[in-house]
Design a protein around this motif. Sequence first.
Motif, PDB file in Angstrom:
ATOM      1  N   THR A   6       0.797  -1.289  -0.085  1.00 24.88           N
ATOM      2  CA  THR A   6       0.055  -0.148  -0.402  1.00 24.88           C
ATOM      3  C   THR A   6       0.735   1.293   0.110  1.00 24.88           C
ATOM      4  O   THR A   6       0.829   2.260  -0.445  1.00 24.88           O
ATOM      5  CB  THR A   6      -1.204  -0.372   1.515  1.00 24.88           C
ATOM      6  N   ALA A   7       1.971   0.965   0.610  1.00 23.07           N
ATOM      7  CA  ALA A   7       2.652   2.508   1.266  1.00 23.07           C
ATOM      8  C   ALA A   7       3.717   2.644  -0.445  1.00 23.07           C
ATOM      9  O   ALA A   7       3.749   3.692  -0.984  1.00 23.07           O
ATOM     10  CB  ALA A   7       3.926   2.459   1.656  1.00 23.07           C
ATOM     11  N   LEU A   8       3.674   1.318  -1.556  1.00 19.89           N
ATOM     12  CA  LEU A   8       3.983   1.967  -2.766  1.00 19.89           C
ATOM     13  C   LEU A   8       3.696   2.734  -3.378  1.00 19.89           C
ATOM     14  O   LEU A   8       3.820   3.184  -4.298  1.00 19.89           O
ATOM     15  CB  LEU A   8       4.663   0.610  -3.361  1.00 19.89           C
ATOM     16  N   TYR A   9       2.236   3.014  -2.667  1.00 24.53           N
ATOM     17  CA  TYR A   9       1.579   3.832  -4.210  1.00 24.53           C
ATOM     18  C   TYR A   9       1.756   5.409  -3.473  1.00 24.53           C
ATOM     19  O   TYR A   9       1.538   5.991  -3.932  1.00 24.53           O
ATOM     20  CB  TYR A   9       0.183   3.994  -3.621  1.00 24.53           C
ATOM     21  N   ALA A 177       6.250   9.742   3.504  1.00 25.00           N
ATOM     22  CA  ALA A 177       5.704   8.564   3.561  1.00 25.00           C
ATOM     23  C   ALA A 177       5.516   8.127   4.622  1.00 25.00           C
ATOM     24  O   ALA A 177       6.748   7.458   4.842  1.00 25.00           O
ATOM     25  CB  ALA A 177       4.907   7.899   2.349  1.00 25.00           C
ATOM     26  N   PHE A 178       4.094   8.618   5.241  1.00 23.93           N
ATOM     27  CA  PHE A 178       4.353   7.217   6.906  1.00 23.93           C
ATOM     28  C   PHE A 178       3.181   6.426   6.815  1.00 23.93           C
ATOM     29  O   PHE A 178       1.651   7.036   6.363  1.00 23.93           O
ATOM     30  CB  PHE A 178       4.713   8.056   7.957  1.00 23.93           C
ATOM     31  N   LEU A 179       3.315   4.881   6.650  1.00 26.80           N
ATOM     32  CA  LEU A 179       1.721   3.704   6.551  1.00 26.80           C
ATOM     33  C   LEU A 179       1.543   3.500   8.021  1.00 26.80           C
ATOM     34  O   LEU A 179       2.739   3.488   8.444  1.00 26.80           O
ATOM     35  CB  LEU A 179       1.906   2.665   6.365  1.00 26.80           C
ATOM     36  N   GLN A 187       3.938   1.943  10.052  1.00 28.60           N
ATOM     37  CA  GLN A 187       4.050   0.632   9.053  1.00 28.60           C
ATOM     38  C   GLN A 187       5.642   0.146   8.301  1.00 28.60           C
ATOM     39  O   GLN A 187       5.898  -0.114   7.102  1.00 28.60           O
ATOM     40  CB  GLN A 187       2.846  -0.817   8.900  1.00 28.60           C
ATOM     41  N   TYR A 188       5.184   1.817   7.484  1.00 27.79           N
ATOM     42  CA  TYR A 188       6.833   1.721   6.226  1.00 27.79           C
ATOM     43  C   TYR A 188       6.993   3.756   6.807  1.00 27.79           C
ATOM     44  O   TYR A 188       5.995   4.534   7.211  1.00 27.79           O
ATOM     45  CB  TYR A 188       5.272   2.238   4.922  1.00 27.79           C
ATOM     46  N   ALA A 189       7.625   4.067   6.773  1.00 28.63           N
ATOM     47  CA  ALA A 189       8.305   4.855   6.960  1.00 28.63           C
ATOM     48  C   ALA A 189       9.489   5.242   6.015  1.00 28.63           C
ATOM     49  O   ALA A 189      10.298   4.695   5.442  1.00 28.63           O
ATOM     50  CB  ALA A 189       9.549   5.406   8.238  1.00 28.63           C
TER      51      ALA A 189
END
Length: 189
Positions: A6-9, A177-179, A187-189
């Motif tokens: 999802t973060a790759l979007y 971006a931060f998920l 979960q993603y930074a």
Amino acid sequence: LSMLQTALYSSYFWPIFRKSAKPHFFEFKDTFDAINRIAKNRSYPPATMSINVGDPAPDFSLVALGESGPEVVKLSEQIGGQHILLLFVPMAFTGVCTTEFCEISAGLGAYSDLNCKVYGISGDNPFAQAAWAEKEGISLPLLSDYDHKATQAYGIAYDQFLPEKNLIMGGVPKRSAFLIDEAGIVQYA
């Protein structure tokens, strides 16, 4: 799709994915391989962040311009029930930021399908953000980090933004971006 996919979007990777793959169908066997491939193709350096995967997301209260005027959006009140993707950009009315948020706006349904709420954050005041959104057709919710406190909490502030173009404002956010998962963990930074 996983939360990492999802973060790759997101803002870091969307420009490359839109050129190389359909966002719903990743051809990569391993998401981490995909991140490494994409990171090598970036034309700008990654932001250095003080927030790591597994950290609790720093809370903030930012202003959005709603239908009845300014509204305060508190991150901790948004957590639970869905994932949250925070997309920080330096400022409104700039080419890259506009292109990014227009493309994200066009794909908001994909994020919704993944149970993910997306917020765009910049250091602009909410009235400038609203004018930008109206002019460019940006439909994702925009949050004003006018005092740069959220940018500082996430460790992504520029010392100077584009000094070679005489834009020497310090404190504006780097493109980041931060998920955040449903429990408020990054979960993603």
